[in-house]
Design an enzyme around this catalytic site. Structure first.
Site, PDB file in Angstrom:
ATOM      1  N   HIS A 103       7.690  25.945  18.667  1.00 56.34           N
ATOM      2  CA  HIS A 103       7.665  25.709  20.115  1.00 56.34           C
ATOM      3  C   HIS A 103       9.035  25.855  20.758  1.00 56.34           C
ATOM      4  CE1 HIS A 103       3.710  23.257  19.599  1.00 56.34           C
ATOM      5  NE2 HIS A 103       3.524  24.558  19.568  1.00 56.34           N
TER       6      HIS A 103
ATOM      7  N   ASN B  52       3.797  20.880  -2.275  1.00 57.30           N
ATOM      8  CA  ASN B  52       3.715  22.309  -2.530  1.00 57.30           C
ATOM      9  C   ASN B  52       5.106  22.916  -2.534  1.00 57.30           C
ATOM     10  OD1 ASN B  52       2.110  24.892  -2.696  1.00 57.30           O
ATOM     11  ND2 ASN B  52       3.446  25.318  -0.941  1.00 57.30           N
ATOM     12  N   GLU B  53       5.480  23.487  -3.653  1.00 63.12           N
ATOM     13  CA  GLU B  53       6.714  24.260  -3.786  1.00 63.12           C
ATOM     14  C   GLU B  53       7.970  23.519  -3.350  1.00 63.12           C
ATOM     15  OE1 GLU B  53       6.162  28.105  -1.963  1.00 63.12           O
ATOM     16  OE2 GLU B  53       4.702  28.713  -3.448  1.00 63.12           O
TER      17      GLU B  53
ATOM     18  N   HIS C  10       2.227  20.082   2.362  1.00 67.08           N
ATOM     19  CA  HIS C  10       2.473  21.528   2.272  1.00 67.08           C
ATOM     20  C   HIS C  10       3.366  21.915   3.458  1.00 67.08           C
ATOM     21  CE1 HIS C  10       0.865  25.521   0.587  1.00 67.08           C
ATOM     22  NE2 HIS C  10       1.751  25.865   1.516  1.00 67.08           N
TER      23      HIS C  10
ATOM     24  N   GLU D  28      -1.534  28.698  -6.719  1.00 70.69           N
ATOM     25  CA  GLU D  28      -1.494  29.812  -5.766  1.00 70.69           C
ATOM     26  C   GLU D  28      -1.109  31.065  -6.519  1.00 70.69           C
ATOM     27  OE1 GLU D  28       1.065  29.487  -2.307  1.00 70.69           O
ATOM     28  OE2 GLU D  28       0.377  27.442  -1.956  1.00 70.69           O
TER      29      GLU D  28
ATOM     30  N   GLN E 232      -1.140  26.260   8.301  1.00 71.28           N
ATOM     31  CA  GLN E 232      -1.397  27.699   8.329  1.00 71.28           C
ATOM     32  C   GLN E 232      -2.787  28.076   8.828  1.00 71.28           C
ATOM     33  OE1 GLN E 232       0.405  28.025   4.131  1.00 71.28           O
ATOM     34  NE2 GLN E 232       0.922  29.988   5.030  1.00 71.28           N
TER      35      GLN E 232
ATOM     36  N   ASP F 245      -0.484  27.028  16.639  1.00 70.50           N
ATOM     37  CA  ASP F 245      -1.222  26.167  17.578  1.00 70.50           C
ATOM     38  C   ASP F 245      -2.738  26.295  17.422  1.00 70.50           C
ATOM     39  OD1 ASP F 245       1.265  25.525  18.481  1.00 70.50           O
ATOM     40  OD2 ASP F 245       0.997  26.273  20.539  1.00 70.50           O
TER      41      ASP F 245
END
Ligand code: PNW
Length: 495
Positions: A46, A173-174, A129, A389, A26, A59
């Site tokens: 992409h 994560n999650e 993640h 989070e 991210q 990117d």
């Protein structure tokens, strides 16, 4: 509210860990620089046409790969005790396998962690993640029974490279978002859409992978590195829509299917899957003609390996839901997890006046945080908790009063839980800066710092909420009347 009258007595302990969070895909950008391999989000973004809201990609994102100094400067400005981010698996192991370590990738994280530690900012590091290496996905990813071994090998590389400085590990994560949204559904990479099957295969292998990484740390690294290993589970505050028996059962099953499936096997008194959920999936599977349950068995040995494999309970908490009983919903995918539990999740509160964020799924229920702890304390008995989070989205702008309201409300509710006895040791806000919000691209902003996407330098500018969070961290008090005079940031002494 009456509570804010005695703000002074409601102080966060000095050793409470205040942080902010991000994740590799991210923020980093540099998607193919210095030997990094392709991951499943590179592949998804992409492809053409792009399923991302603004047709964007990660990117470049916030270009954190080239902005270590500024990123750490922001942490110092806020006075953070900790910073949570994730390692890009493909940056460290370009194919996902541990035969070749990409030194340039390792160096990026070395430079980041060393810079943070100069100022006493603790790294809280997630191993995965969501940005799984594409070559591993080509082999089935988390649906491959060898996945736990691949993950164990990768975790060893991470402990070896960074464990002298990283004392706080988050394996995944999650899990719900990884398995349910990526394998059962198509709303996240790898968009498998194998409803009622993929999410359960993923759940089993994710738990085994987590457990292997935990036991590896325990047996080979804990004695010298003395850190902690756990995971971050996404938890909504779920209420039955009505008091009816059906809605209460649906709500409990929804808890088991989205929270319990990943945390009962680790944290509940009894090892193994949540009981009612397991039975429900077995019955549905049989009725549908499957010769065995679509929820794979955990052998006694597997269940034992998973049970207790966590040093803390990590929570990602954002929002609230109502859950209703819903049998044979027309148009619903069959099989699917929601069909298995005969439930329906309602986001908009049906007449409640919940404040809404820019994200369609994000609402503020003022007591949701303390309600989450009530539920967890009941289910799992007195764990050590970290909020990994919690955050609020806007469409943009520097005066983010709704975000300020969100943080003050949620932190007050967390203090209520702590006063009621929950051992909460830290809080990581999502997010330090604006970033690539998955399928929403850059249309939803979660940052304390705005990131200028038009500017090649990706200049970062603090929002109002940054000053408010800084004030909370510094004073350890949530002052409802605090207003930053002008938005001029600086680094306080000692940071
Ligand atoms: C988390 N929901 O995801 C992720 O860990 C972050 O990467 C992400 O940027 C952040 O929250 C904001 O979305 C979530 O539907 C995804 O309730 C979906 C939900 C909640 C959190």
């Amino acid at each position: 509210s009456g509570k804010t009258k005695d703000v002074d007595s409601r102080k966060f302990p000095d050793d409470f860990l205040f942080g902010a969070a991000t994740a590799s895909y991210q923020i980093e950008g540099a998607w193919n620089e210095d030997g990094k391999g392709e991951n499943i989000w590179d592949r998804l973004t992409h492809r053409d046409p792009s399923p991302i809201a603004d047709n964007s990609t990660g990117d470049v994102a916030a270009d954190s790969y080239h902005n270590i100094d500024r990123d750490v400067e922001m942490m110092r400005e806020l006075g953070l005790d900790a910073y949570r981010t994730s390692l890009s698996w493909s940056r460290i192991l370009p194919t996902g396998f541990a035969d070749h370590i990409n030194e340039a990738g390792v160096n990026y994280y070395n430079r980041l962690f060393d810079e943070m530690l100069k100022y006493n900012i603790q790294p809280v590091i997630t191993l995965c993640h969501w940005d799984l290496p594409q070559p591993l996905q080509d082999l089935g990813g988390l649906a491959n029974p060898l996945f736990p071994e691949w993950f164990e090998d990768y975790s060893r590389v991470a402990y070896e490279a960074f464990g002298d400085r990283v004392k706080f590990w988050v394996t995944f994560n999650e899990p719900t978002q990884i398995c349910l949204l990526g394998y059962g559904d198509t709303s996240m990479a790898p968009e498998l859409g194998a409803g009622g099957i993929g999410e359960y295969m993923c759940a089993k292998n994710l738990l085994l992978a987590h457990a292997k990484a935990y036991h590896l740390y325990d047996s080979e690294y804990r004695s010298t590195q003395a850190g902690q290993v756990g995971l971050a589970i996404h938890i909504t505050y779920n209420q039955p829509l009505t008091d009816s028996e059906e809605d209460r059962i649906a709500s409990e099953l929804y808890n088991q299917a989205t929270i319990g499936i990943y945390s009962d096997p680790i944290f509940a008194a009894e090892p193994g899957w949540p009981k009612e959920l397991k039975q429900k999936i077995a019955e549905k599977s049989a009725a549908q003609g499957f010769p065995r349950s679509r929820l794979p068995e955990l052998t006694d040995e597997e269940a034992k390996l998973i049970h207790g494999s966590s040093d803390y309970y990590g929570i990602n908490h954002y929002t609230t839901l109502k859950v209703a009983s819903a049998v044979n919903v027309s148009g619903r995918r069959v099989p699917s997890l929601m069909d298995d539990i005969d439930a329906e999740a309602i986001r908009n509160g049906t007449g409640e006046n919940w404040m809404q964020a820019a994200s369609y799924w994000l609402f503020l229920h003022p007591e949701s945080m303390s309600k989450v702890f009530e539920m967890l304390q009941e289910r799992y008995k007195d764990q050590v908790y970290y909020i990994m989070e919690s955050g609020w989205s806007t469409a943009g702008g520097l005066v983010d009063d709704d975000r300020v309201t969100y943080y003050r409300t949620v932190l007050n509710s967390m203090l209520d839980a702590m006063e009621a006895g929950a051992r909460v040791k830290g809080y990581m806000a999502w997010s330090l800066m604006d970033n690539f919000e998955w399928k929403r691209g850059y249309t939803e902003k979660f940052g304390f710092y705005e990131v200028d996407l038009e500017d090649p330098a990706r200049t970062r500018t603090p929002r109002k909420s940054a000053f408010v969070y800084k004030h909370i961290i510094k004073t350890r008090i949530i002052d409802p009347d605090y207003e930053p005079e002008e938005f001029v940031m600086s680094i306080d002494e000692g940071h």
